[in-house]
Design a protein around this motif. Structure first.
Motif, PDB file in Angstrom:
ATOM      1  N   GLU A   1       5.985  36.490  -8.931  1.00  0.00           N
ATOM      2  CA  GLU A   1       5.673  37.454  -9.989  1.00  0.00           C
ATOM      3  C   GLU A   1       5.884  38.884  -9.500  1.00  0.00           C
ATOM      4  O   GLU A   1       6.393  39.735 -10.236  1.00  0.00           O
ATOM      5  CB  GLU A   1       4.237  37.258 -10.455  1.00  0.00           C
ATOM      6  CG  GLU A   1       4.003  35.965 -11.222  1.00  0.00           C
ATOM      7  CD  GLU A   1       2.545  35.795 -11.618  1.00  0.00           C
ATOM      8  OE1 GLU A   1       1.744  36.716 -11.302  1.00  0.00           O
ATOM      9  OE2 GLU A   1       2.205  34.768 -12.233  1.00  0.00           O
ATOM     10  N   ARG A   2       5.494  39.162  -8.237  1.00  0.00           N
ATOM     11  CA  ARG A   2       5.694  40.507  -7.697  1.00  0.00           C
ATOM     12  C   ARG A   2       7.176  40.844  -7.590  1.00  0.00           C
ATOM     13  O   ARG A   2       7.595  41.962  -7.861  1.00  0.00           O
ATOM     14  CB  ARG A   2       5.023  40.607  -6.324  1.00  0.00           C
ATOM     15  CG  ARG A   2       3.496  40.686  -6.383  1.00  0.00           C
ATOM     16  CD  ARG A   2       2.920  41.211  -5.078  1.00  0.00           C
ATOM     17  NE  ARG A   2       3.289  40.357  -3.952  1.00  0.00           N
ATOM     18  CZ  ARG A   2       2.537  39.348  -3.512  1.00  0.00           C
ATOM     19  NH1 ARG A   2       1.385  39.064  -4.131  1.00  0.00           N
ATOM     20  NH2 ARG A   2       2.911  38.634  -2.482  1.00  0.00           N
ATOM     21  N   ILE A   3       7.980  39.835  -7.193  1.00  0.00           N
ATOM     22  CA  ILE A   3       9.434  40.070  -7.112  1.00  0.00           C
ATOM     23  C   ILE A   3       9.998  40.331  -8.497  1.00  0.00           C
ATOM     24  O   ILE A   3      10.812  41.241  -8.703  1.00  0.00           O
ATOM     25  CB  ILE A   3      10.127  38.858  -6.456  1.00  0.00           C
ATOM     26  CG1 ILE A   3       9.735  38.757  -4.983  1.00  0.00           C
ATOM     27  CG2 ILE A   3      11.642  38.964  -6.595  1.00  0.00           C
ATOM     28  CD1 ILE A   3      10.342  37.571  -4.263  1.00  0.00           C
ATOM     29  N   SER A   4       9.554  39.528  -9.473  1.00  0.00           N
ATOM     30  CA  SER A   4      10.063  39.682 -10.836  1.00  0.00           C
ATOM     31  C   SER A   4       9.687  41.046 -11.415  1.00  0.00           C
ATOM     32  O   SER A   4      10.489  41.676 -12.109  1.00  0.00           O
ATOM     33  CB  SER A   4       9.504  38.556 -11.714  1.00  0.00           C
ATOM     34  OG  SER A   4       9.920  38.715 -13.052  1.00  0.00           O
ATOM     35  N   ASN A   5       8.458  41.536 -11.116  1.00  0.00           N
ATOM     36  CA  ASN A   5       8.021  42.826 -11.646  1.00  0.00           C
ATOM     37  C   ASN A   5       8.646  43.998 -10.888  1.00  0.00           C
ATOM     38  O   ASN A   5       8.805  45.084 -11.447  1.00  0.00           O
ATOM     39  CB  ASN A   5       6.495  42.933 -11.572  1.00  0.00           C
ATOM     40  CG  ASN A   5       5.814  41.916 -12.471  1.00  0.00           C
ATOM     41  OD1 ASN A   5       6.366  41.528 -13.507  1.00  0.00           O
ATOM     42  ND2 ASN A   5       4.621  41.461 -12.079  1.00  0.00           N
ATOM     43  N   GLY A   6       8.994  43.795  -9.628  1.00  0.00           N
ATOM     44  CA  GLY A   6       9.512  44.886  -8.824  1.00  0.00           C
ATOM     45  C   GLY A   6      11.010  45.068  -8.917  1.00  0.00           C
ATOM     46  O   GLY A   6      11.540  46.089  -8.470  1.00  0.00           O
ATOM     47  N   ILE A   7      11.734  44.091  -9.448  1.00  0.00           N
ATOM     48  CA  ILE A   7      13.200  44.165  -9.539  1.00  0.00           C
ATOM     49  C   ILE A   7      13.598  44.146 -11.006  1.00  0.00           C
ATOM     50  O   ILE A   7      13.051  43.386 -11.808  1.00  0.00           O
ATOM     51  CB  ILE A   7      13.861  42.991  -8.798  1.00  0.00           C
ATOM     52  CG1 ILE A   7      13.456  42.999  -7.312  1.00  0.00           C
ATOM     53  CG2 ILE A   7      15.375  43.072  -8.901  1.00  0.00           C
ATOM     54  CD1 ILE A   7      13.992  41.836  -6.533  1.00  0.00           C
ATOM     55  N   GLU A   8      14.565  44.973 -11.327  1.00  0.00           N
ATOM     56  CA  GLU A   8      15.058  45.020 -12.710  1.00  0.00           C
ATOM     57  C   GLU A   8      15.629  43.664 -13.099  1.00  0.00           C
ATOM     58  O   GLU A   8      16.259  42.978 -12.285  1.00  0.00           O
ATOM     59  CB  GLU A   8      16.138  46.095 -12.825  1.00  0.00           C
ATOM     60  CG  GLU A   8      16.569  46.358 -14.262  1.00  0.00           C
ATOM     61  CD  GLU A   8      17.583  47.468 -14.343  1.00  0.00           C
ATOM     62  OE1 GLU A   8      18.184  47.638 -15.417  1.00  0.00           O
ATOM     63  OE2 GLU A   8      17.791  48.161 -13.319  1.00  0.00           O
ATOM     64  N   LYS A   9      15.403  43.294 -14.376  1.00  0.00           N
ATOM     65  CA  LYS A   9      15.766  41.964 -14.826  1.00  0.00           C
ATOM     66  C   LYS A   9      17.251  41.666 -14.610  1.00  0.00           C
ATOM     67  O   LYS A   9      17.626  40.580 -14.158  1.00  0.00           O
ATOM     68  CB  LYS A   9      15.417  41.790 -16.308  1.00  0.00           C
ATOM     69  CG  LYS A   9      13.925  41.899 -16.620  1.00  0.00           C
ATOM     70  CD  LYS A   9      13.133  40.808 -15.907  1.00  0.00           C
ATOM     71  CE  LYS A   9      11.649  40.896 -16.283  1.00  0.00           C
ATOM     72  NZ  LYS A   9      10.858  39.867 -15.580  1.00  0.00           N
ATOM     73  N   ARG A  10      18.127  42.637 -14.958  1.00  0.00           N
ATOM     74  CA  ARG A  10      19.555  42.379 -14.812  1.00  0.00           C
ATOM     75  C   ARG A  10      19.941  42.156 -13.356  1.00  0.00           C
ATOM     76  O   ARG A  10      20.763  41.305 -13.033  1.00  0.00           O
ATOM     77  CB  ARG A  10      20.354  43.541 -15.396  1.00  0.00           C
ATOM     78  CG  ARG A  10      20.298  43.627 -16.936  1.00  0.00           C
ATOM     79  CD  ARG A  10      21.212  44.706 -17.444  1.00  0.00           C
ATOM     80  NE  ARG A  10      20.823  46.028 -16.923  1.00  0.00           N
ATOM     81  CZ  ARG A  10      21.490  47.154 -17.147  1.00  0.00           C
ATOM     82  NH1 ARG A  10      22.591  47.122 -17.883  1.00  0.00           N
ATOM     83  NH2 ARG A  10      21.048  48.301 -16.662  1.00  0.00           N
ATOM     84  N   VAL A  11      19.335  42.935 -12.446  1.00  0.00           N
ATOM     85  CA  VAL A  11      19.622  42.770 -11.020  1.00  0.00           C
ATOM     86  C   VAL A  11      19.119  41.421 -10.530  1.00  0.00           C
ATOM     87  O   VAL A  11      19.791  40.715  -9.760  1.00  0.00           O
ATOM     88  CB  VAL A  11      18.981  43.914 -10.215  1.00  0.00           C
ATOM     89  CG1 VAL A  11      19.192  43.703  -8.721  1.00  0.00           C
ATOM     90  CG2 VAL A  11      19.547  45.255 -10.658  1.00  0.00           C
ATOM     91  N   LEU A  12      17.923  41.056 -10.999  1.00  0.00           N
ATOM     92  CA  LEU A  12      17.342  39.782 -10.584  1.00  0.00           C
ATOM     93  C   LEU A  12      18.219  38.607 -11.020  1.00  0.00           C
ATOM     94  O   LEU A  12      18.491  37.696 -10.239  1.00  0.00           O
ATOM     95  CB  LEU A  12      15.936  39.644 -11.162  1.00  0.00           C
ATOM     96  CG  LEU A  12      15.183  38.353 -10.800  1.00  0.00           C
ATOM     97  CD1 LEU A  12      14.991  38.263  -9.298  1.00  0.00           C
ATOM     98  CD2 LEU A  12      13.831  38.317 -11.524  1.00  0.00           C
ATOM     99  N   TRP A  13      18.678  38.657 -12.286  1.00  0.00           N
ATOM    100  CA  TRP A  13      19.532  37.582 -12.787  1.00  0.00           C
ATOM    101  C   TRP A  13      20.886  37.574 -12.074  1.00  0.00           C
ATOM    102  O   TRP A  13      21.477  36.506 -11.858  1.00  0.00           O
ATOM    103  CB  TRP A  13      19.724  37.708 -14.298  1.00  0.00           C
ATOM    104  CG  TRP A  13      18.541  37.223 -15.083  1.00  0.00           C
ATOM    105  CD1 TRP A  13      17.680  37.958 -15.836  1.00  0.00           C
ATOM    106  CD2 TRP A  13      18.094  35.865 -15.158  1.00  0.00           C
ATOM    107  NE1 TRP A  13      16.711  37.169 -16.395  1.00  0.00           N
ATOM    108  CE2 TRP A  13      16.942  35.854 -15.994  1.00  0.00           C
ATOM    109  CE3 TRP A  13      18.518  34.666 -14.629  1.00  0.00           C
ATOM    110  CZ2 TRP A  13      16.240  34.705 -16.288  1.00  0.00           C
ATOM    111  CZ3 TRP A  13      17.812  33.501 -14.920  1.00  0.00           C
ATOM    112  CH2 TRP A  13      16.687  33.525 -15.742  1.00  0.00           C
ATOM    113  N   ALA A  14      21.370  38.751 -11.712  1.00  0.00           N
ATOM    114  CA  ALA A  14      22.634  38.815 -10.971  1.00  0.00           C
ATOM    115  C   ALA A  14      22.483  38.159  -9.599  1.00  0.00           C
ATOM    116  O   ALA A  14      23.371  37.421  -9.144  1.00  0.00           O
ATOM    117  CB  ALA A  14      23.075  40.270 -10.821  1.00  0.00           C
TER     118      ALA A  14
END
Length: 237
Positions: A25-38
């Motif tokens: 959850e911390r990773i998901s909240n700390g990284i922008e969604k598009r970057v995370l999905w990339a």
């Protein structure tokens, strides 16, 4: 290969379960969604590419198996069962096959058909995996070098004698006689020339006569260990 992929999937699942959900959850909240999905997409593509590479390597290794020393080999010197092409493994013991020479060799077993195998040399004598691997690599290097020829000048063999040796090298029969070399006869070679070549090879120890067996009054000949070694080393197969 499938077992490796299954192990990788199991380790990934264990890692996923071991890490607390708050961490993700911390990773998901700390990284922008598009970057995370990339990042996730790149990881998935890398996994797919690695899986495809493993599958391709596995298929290639299975389709290029060569029989040598009583088992099948691939280019990486992995051993396979000659009955069902299943990878074989070294059993947890060694055996003494030849009591006279005290040769201790490895015993390999197929997990699918439970067949046991001992590696052997060109004469059928048991040898170790290290010795068999060395002989296999030498044989493969001779096959891949198209420029390698039998040392005709060194041995004093003419073209007819070399063709006779090739006949023995390519034959499935253990004993051959004059009429087995019909290709030479059809190409214009005289029977007396073939007989002369057989006499030369017999005199030099490459062939041995079977004095007790005849076919249509023709003498039968068999390769000696020296003859088999010459044929293999000079790629006359």
């Amino acid at each position: 290969m499938l077992s490796v992929l299954a192990l990788f999937g199991l380790l990934t699942f264990i890692l996923w379960q071991a890490i607390p959900s708050t961490f993700w959850e911390r990773i998901s909240n700390g990284i922008e969604k598009r970057v995370l999905w990339a990042i996730i997409g790149l990881l998935i593509l890398s996994l797919i590419g690695e899986t495809a590479y493993l599958i391709q390597s596995y298929i290639q290794s299975r389709t290029s198996l060569r029989f040598f020393g009583s088992v099948l080999w691939n280019s990486n010197c992995d051993l396979f069962c000659p009955k069902d092409e299943t990878p074989i493994y070294k059993a947890g013991r060694t055996i003494n096959e030849d009591e006279n020479s005290k040769v201790t060799v490895e015993l390999f077993q197929c997990p699918k058909c439970d067949s046991n195998y001992i590696l052997k040399d060109f004469d059928g004598n048991p040898i170790t995996f290290a010795q068999a691997k060395k002989n296999f690599l030498i044989k493969q290097s001779l096959k891949t070098k198209g420029s390698i020829q039998a040392p005709i000048i060194e041995e004093g063999f003419d073209d007819v004698t070399i063709k006779v040796l090739k006949g023995f090298g390519g034959s499935k029969a253990r004993l051959l006689h004059m009429e087995n070399f019909t290709g030479l006869l059809e190409s214009g070679t005289k029977p007396v020339q073939i007989s002369h070549s057989l006499d030369i090879l017999n005199k030099k120890g490459y062939l041995t006569r079977c004095s007790t067996q005849y076919v249509n009054q023709n003498i039968l000949y068999e390769l000696t260990s020296k003859g088999r070694e010459y044929i293999v080393k000079n790629n006359l197969v």
